[in-house]
Scaffold this motif. Structure first.
Motif, PDB file in Angstrom:
ATOM      1  N   LYS A  85      35.819  29.617  52.427  1.00  0.00           N
ATOM      2  CA  LYS A  85      36.218  30.691  52.594  1.00  0.00           C
ATOM      3  C   LYS A  85      37.545  30.672  51.759  1.00  0.00           C
ATOM      4  N   ASP A  86      38.325  29.920  51.776  1.00  0.00           N
ATOM      5  CA  ASP A  86      39.926  29.562  50.989  1.00  0.00           C
ATOM      6  C   ASP A  86      39.972  29.239  49.848  1.00  0.00           C
ATOM      7  N   THR A  87      38.685  28.867  49.165  1.00  0.00           N
ATOM      8  CA  THR A  87      38.525  28.003  47.968  1.00  0.00           C
ATOM      9  C   THR A  87      38.736  29.182  46.767  1.00  0.00           C
ATOM     10  N   GLU A  88      39.564  28.624  45.606  1.00  0.00           N
ATOM     11  CA  GLU A  88      39.806  29.511  44.636  1.00  0.00           C
ATOM     12  C   GLU A  88      38.709  29.204  43.586  1.00  0.00           C
ATOM     13  N   LYS A  95      36.079  20.120  40.488  1.00  0.00           N
ATOM     14  CA  LYS A  95      36.385  20.577  41.766  1.00  0.00           C
ATOM     15  C   LYS A  95      37.635  19.571  42.332  1.00  0.00           C
ATOM     16  N   SER A  96      38.460  20.378  43.059  1.00  0.00           N
ATOM     17  CA  SER A  96      39.664  19.875  43.672  1.00  0.00           C
ATOM     18  C   SER A  96      39.793  20.296  45.040  1.00  0.00           C
ATOM     19  N   TYR A  97      39.866  19.352  46.066  1.00  0.00           N
ATOM     20  CA  TYR A  97      40.110  19.502  47.461  1.00  0.00           C
ATOM     21  C   TYR A  97      41.716  20.123  47.627  1.00  0.00           C
ATOM     22  N   ALA A  98      41.604  20.736  48.828  1.00  0.00           N
ATOM     23  CA  ALA A  98      43.013  21.361  49.238  1.00  0.00           C
ATOM     24  C   ALA A  98      44.008  20.196  49.394  1.00  0.00           C
ATOM     25  N   GLN A  99      45.139  20.173  48.649  1.00  0.00           N
ATOM     26  CA  GLN A  99      46.198  19.359  49.041  1.00  0.00           C
ATOM     27  C   GLN A  99      47.421  19.954  49.254  1.00  0.00           C
ATOM     28  N   GLY A 100      48.112  19.897  50.286  1.00  0.00           N
ATOM     29  CA  GLY A 100      49.338  20.715  50.581  1.00  0.00           C
ATOM     30  C   GLY A 100      49.131  22.278  50.940  1.00  0.00           C
ATOM     31  N   LYS A 101      49.819  22.636  50.144  1.00  0.00           N
ATOM     32  CA  LYS A 101      49.977  24.296  49.836  1.00  0.00           C
ATOM     33  C   LYS A 101      48.830  24.331  48.843  1.00  0.00           C
ATOM     34  N   ASN A 102      48.267  23.485  48.074  1.00  0.00           N
ATOM     35  CA  ASN A 102      47.395  24.127  46.992  1.00  0.00           C
ATOM     36  C   ASN A 102      46.086  24.418  47.555  1.00  0.00           C
ATOM     37  N   PRO A 103      45.414  25.342  47.436  1.00  0.00           N
ATOM     38  CA  PRO A 103      44.091  25.553  48.131  1.00  0.00           C
ATOM     39  C   PRO A 103      42.944  24.660  47.377  1.00  0.00           C
ATOM     40  N   SER A 104      41.837  24.775  47.867  1.00  0.00           N
ATOM     41  CA  SER A 104      40.726  23.884  47.211  1.00  0.00           C
ATOM     42  C   SER A 104      40.239  24.625  46.074  1.00  0.00           C
ATOM     43  N   ARG A 105      39.802  24.376  44.858  1.00  0.00           N
ATOM     44  CA  ARG A 105      39.619  25.027  43.642  1.00  0.00           C
ATOM     45  C   ARG A 105      38.332  24.592  43.113  1.00  0.00           C
ATOM     46  N   ILE A 106      37.585  25.487  42.557  1.00  0.00           N
ATOM     47  CA  ILE A 106      36.323  25.255  41.559  1.00  0.00           C
ATOM     48  C   ILE A 106      36.526  25.991  40.319  1.00  0.00           C
ATOM     49  N   GLU A 107      36.548  25.076  39.366  1.00  0.00           N
ATOM     50  CA  GLU A 107      36.711  25.656  38.005  1.00  0.00           C
ATOM     51  C   GLU A 107      35.378  25.507  37.092  1.00  0.00           C
ATOM     52  N   VAL A 108      34.622  26.306  36.689  1.00  0.00           N
ATOM     53  CA  VAL A 108      33.487  26.327  35.961  1.00  0.00           C
ATOM     54  C   VAL A 108      33.792  26.735  34.189  1.00  0.00           C
ATOM     55  N   VAL A 109      33.102  26.094  33.608  1.00  0.00           N
ATOM     56  CA  VAL A 109      33.148  26.505  32.026  1.00  0.00           C
ATOM     57  C   VAL A 109      31.920  26.722  31.609  1.00  0.00           C
ATOM     58  N   LEU A 110      31.769  28.105  31.277  1.00  0.00           N
ATOM     59  CA  LEU A 110      30.234  28.863  30.704  1.00  0.00           C
ATOM     60  C   LEU A 110      30.286  28.850  29.348  1.00  0.00           C
ATOM     61  N   LEU A 111      29.012  28.598  28.938  1.00  0.00           N
ATOM     62  CA  LEU A 111      28.455  28.699  27.802  1.00  0.00           C
ATOM     63  C   LEU A 111      27.420  29.801  27.437  1.00  0.00           C
ATOM     64  N   GLY A 112      27.569  30.590  26.448  1.00  0.00           N
ATOM     65  CA  GLY A 112      26.463  31.721  26.395  1.00  0.00           C
ATOM     66  C   GLY A 112      27.189  33.004  26.334  1.00  0.00           C
ATOM     67  N   GLU A 113      26.261  33.953  27.013  1.00  0.00           N
ATOM     68  CA  GLU A 113      26.541  35.468  27.096  1.00  0.00           C
ATOM     69  C   GLU A 113      27.816  35.635  28.146  1.00  0.00           C
ATOM     70  N   PRO A 114      28.910  36.034  27.736  1.00  0.00           N
ATOM     71  CA  PRO A 114      29.986  36.076  28.896  1.00  0.00           C
ATOM     72  C   PRO A 114      29.659  37.090  30.024  1.00  0.00           C
ATOM     73  N   LEU A 115      30.143  36.674  31.350  1.00  0.00           N
ATOM     74  CA  LEU A 115      29.667  37.459  32.520  1.00  0.00           C
ATOM     75  C   LEU A 115      30.671  38.414  32.558  1.00  0.00           C
ATOM     76  N   ALA A 116      30.193  39.768  33.020  1.00  0.00           N
ATOM     77  CA  ALA A 116      31.112  40.937  33.331  1.00  0.00           C
ATOM     78  C   ALA A 116      31.831  40.477  34.558  1.00  0.00           C
ATOM     79  N   GLU A 117      33.085  41.199  34.779  1.00  0.00           N
ATOM     80  CA  GLU A 117      33.901  40.958  35.930  1.00  0.00           C
ATOM     81  C   GLU A 117      33.404  41.256  37.034  1.00  0.00           C
ATOM     82  N   GLU A 118      32.687  42.289  37.296  1.00  0.00           N
ATOM     83  CA  GLU A 118      31.863  42.656  38.518  1.00  0.00           C
ATOM     84  C   GLU A 118      30.764  41.373  39.038  1.00  0.00           C
ATOM     85  N   ILE A 119      30.413  40.694  38.104  1.00  0.00           N
ATOM     86  CA  ILE A 119      29.502  39.532  38.367  1.00  0.00           C
ATOM     87  C   ILE A 119      30.457  38.376  38.968  1.00  0.00           C
ATOM     88  N   ILE A 120      31.697  38.377  37.975  1.00  0.00           N
ATOM     89  CA  ILE A 120      32.247  36.949  38.837  1.00  0.00           C
ATOM     90  C   ILE A 120      32.720  37.304  39.919  1.00  0.00           C
TER      91      ILE A 120
END
Length: 464
Positions: free
Chosen positions: A334-337, A296-321
Motif C-alpha cells: 500500500k505505502d510503497t513508492e 527494492k528498499s524497505y521503509a526506513q524512518g520517514k522514507n517509505p518502501s520503494r520499488i525501482e524498475v528499469v525497462l528495456l524496449g517499447e516505452p510504456l504509456a503513463e496510463e499503464i504506469i
C-alpha cells in the motif's frame, strides 16, 4: 448398556494406543541417551572459552586462512578456516552461563569473546591492508548483508552445537558442521576488509551479521540448557545471589531483546522483497518491454518502501504506469513508492529486429556446424562394420570365402579431398567357385551407402 460398554472399550483402546505412541515418540526423541553429566559439559565448554596459547594462535591462523579465501574467492579455503576456528567457545560459554546462573563463567566468556573479536579484526585488517588484491569478490560481498536465513542458521546451528556438547561421545561431525553452517569467522574477516579499505558500510554490515549469529547461537545454547534442566548455580549469600541474578537478567534482556527485534525486522524485509518480486513479475509483463533491473528498499524512518524498475524496449504509456501503481494495494504494498525508468521514444528499441538478427545469427551458426560435421565425416576413416557385413554376405553368397573392407578418401595432386570410396577384397571359397562381382558391388553400395566401390577378387592360390 451394551453401547456404553462398547464406547468405553473404544476409549480405553484409544487411550492405550495413544500412550504407546507417546512412549514410542518419547523414546525416539529422548536426549537422555549418552547424556553427559552437567559438570562434565560445563568443564568442556569452559575449556573452549579461554583464548590462550594454542587457541589464540589457531584463531590467528584461521583468520588468515579465511581472509585469503575471501581475497581469492575460494569457498573451499573459507570452509577450511571455519573448521579449524575455535571461535564458537566463548559464544556457547555465554549461553551456558546464562542457563546455569554462572556469573564467573559469563564474565570469562565475555572477556574472551572481546579478545577474540579484537584479535580477529586486527589480523584480517592487517592482511587486507597489505594484500595486493583489493577487489571485493562474491564470497566477500555475501558476508555484508544479513538475511533471515542467517538468523535461522545460527539458531538451529547453536541448538545442534550444544546438543553435541552435552553428549559423552563428542567425536561426531556435528560440531565441525555447526562451525561451517554458522560461518562466524568470514564476517569478521569481511569487517577487517572494510576497515583496511576504508569502506565502513562493509564493516558495519559484516559486524552486524557476526553479532546476529553470535547472539542467536548463545540464545540457542541458553534454551537447550534450560530444556535439559541443568541445575543452576546456588549462592550462599542471598544478597549476592540477588545481585547476580539481576545482573544476568539485565545482560540477557540487553542482548536478546534487540536481537529478536532485529530478527523480526529482517523477516519483514524478506517478506517485502518476495512480495515485490512477485508484483514486478506479474504486473510488468509486456510483449515488447522487459524489466532488466529491479531494486527494492524497505521503509526506513520517514522514507517509505520503494520499488525501482528499469525497462528495456517499447516505452510504456503513463496510463499503464499509473495502472501498475494502482495494483500495489492488491499485492499488499500500500505505502510503497514505484519508480519506473525507461528510455524516451527516440530511444525505442525494435525487439522484433533484434530477435530476427539473433535468429539469423543462430541459423548461420547451425549452417556452419553442419558444414564442419560434413567435412569431418569426409575426412574421418571409420569402421564400416565388417563383422556384420561378412555374416550377411555369407548367407547371400556362399561362394565367398573371406572379405576385407576399408573406407578411404580420394585426394587430387593438390591435396584436396574429392570423394569417399570403399575398397573391398574378397576371396572365393575354393578355386572352382565363381563370384558374381557386379551383384556383390551393387549390394555393397546399398549396404554401406557408399557409391564408389572398388572390388578386387583374389584367388585362393594368390592368397597362399
Amino acid at each position: 448398556m451394551e453401547n456404553n460398554s462398547d464406547t468405553k472399550k473404544v476409549k480405553n483402546s484409544f487411550s492405550a494406543w495413544f500412550e504407546d505412541l507417546k512412549e514410542f515418540m518419547s523414546g525416539r526423541f529422548s536426549l537422555e541417551e549418552d547424556k553427559a553429566q552437567r559438570d562434565e559439559v560445563v568443564a568442556t565448554v569452559e575449556k573452549g572459552v579461554v583464548f590462550r596459547g594454542v587457541n589464540l594462535w589457531v584463531l590467528i591462523f584461521a583468520t588468515m586462512i579465511a581472509s585469503l579465501g575471501l581475497n581469492v574467492n575460494s569457498a573451499a579455503v573459507i570452509i577450511g578456516a571455519m573448521l579449524i576456528s575455535p571461535i564458537m567457545g566463548p559464544i556457547m560459554g555465554v549461553g551456558l552461563s546464562l542457563g546455569i546462573n554462572d556469573f564467573d563463567l559469563l564474565k570469562k566468556s565475555l572477556r574472551n569473546f572481546t579478545l577474540m573479536f579484537i584479535v580477529a579484526i586486527i589480523t584480517s585488517t592487517v592482511y587486507f591492508f597489505i594484500s595486493p588484491l583489493g577487489d571485493a569478490r562474491s564470497e566477500l560481498l555475501a558476508r555484508t548483508v544479513p538475511t533471515t536465513y542467517d538468523v535461522l542458521i545460527a539458531l538451529f546451528g547453536g541448538l545442534a552445537g550444544i546438543v553435541a556438547q552435552s553428549r559423552r561421545d563428542r567425536t561426531s561431525t556435528v560440531i565441525p558442521g555447526v562451525a561451517i553452517a554458522t560461518a562466524l569467522i568470514p564476517p569478521l574477516c569481511t569487517a577487517g576488509y572494510g576497515l583496511a579499505t576504508g569502506q565502513f558500510r562493509y564493516f558495519l554490515g559484516a559486524f552486524y551479521l557476526f553479532f546476529i549469529n553470535s547472539v542467536f547461537i548463545a540464545l540457542a545454547t541458553y534454551l537447550m540448557v534450560r530444556f535439559l534442566k541443568y541445575e543452576k548455580k546456588a549462592f550462599l549469600d542471598p544478597v549476592k545471589e540477588r545481585n547476580v541474578r539481576r545482573t544476568m537478567l539485565l545482560i540477557t534482556l540487553v542482548t536478546f531483546i534487540p536481537s529478536v527485534v532485529i530478527g523480526f525486522h529482517m523477516v519483514r524485509v524478506s517478506l517485502f522483497e518476495a512480495t515485490a518480486d512477485k508484483y514486478v513479475s506479474q504486473v510488468f509483463e509486456f510483449p515488447h518491454t522487459r524489466v532488466i533491473e529491479c531494486e527494492k528498499s524497505y521503509a526506513q524512518g520517514k522514507n517509505p518502501s520503494r520499488i525501482e524498475v528499469v525497462l528495456l524496449g517499447e516505452p510504456l504509456a503513463e496510463e499503464i504506469i499509473e495502472n501498475a501503481r494502482a495494483q500495489l494495494i492488491r499485492f499488499g504494498l500500500k505505502d510503497t513508492e514505484l519508480v519506473v525508468r525507461q528510455g524516451a521514444a527516440t530511444d525505442k528499441l525494435d525487439l522484433e529486429t533484434l530477435q530476427k538478427n539473433y535468429a539469423d545469427l543462430l541459423d548461420e551458426k547451425n549452417r556452419r556446424i553442419a558444414e564442419l560435421q560434413a567435412l569431418m565425416s569426409r575426412y574421418r576413416v571409420v569402421d564400416v562394420g565388417v563383422d556384420g557385413i561378412s555374416q550377411e554376405l555369407g548367407v547371400l553368397m556362399p561362394s565367398v570365402g573371406t572379405i576385407a573392407l576399408t573406407k578411404g578418401i580420394r585426394f587430387d595432386m593438390k591435396g584436396r579431398s574429392r570423394d569417399t570410396l570403399l575398397l573391398c577384397l574378397v576371396t572365393p571359397r575354393d578355386a572352382e567357385t565363381a563370384i558374381d562381382a557386379e551383384t556383390l558391388r551393387q549390394w555393397l553400395r546399398v549396404r554401406t551407402k557408399i557409391a564408389d566401390v572398388k572390388l578386387y577378387i583374389e584367388t585362393p592360390a594368390d592368397e597362399e
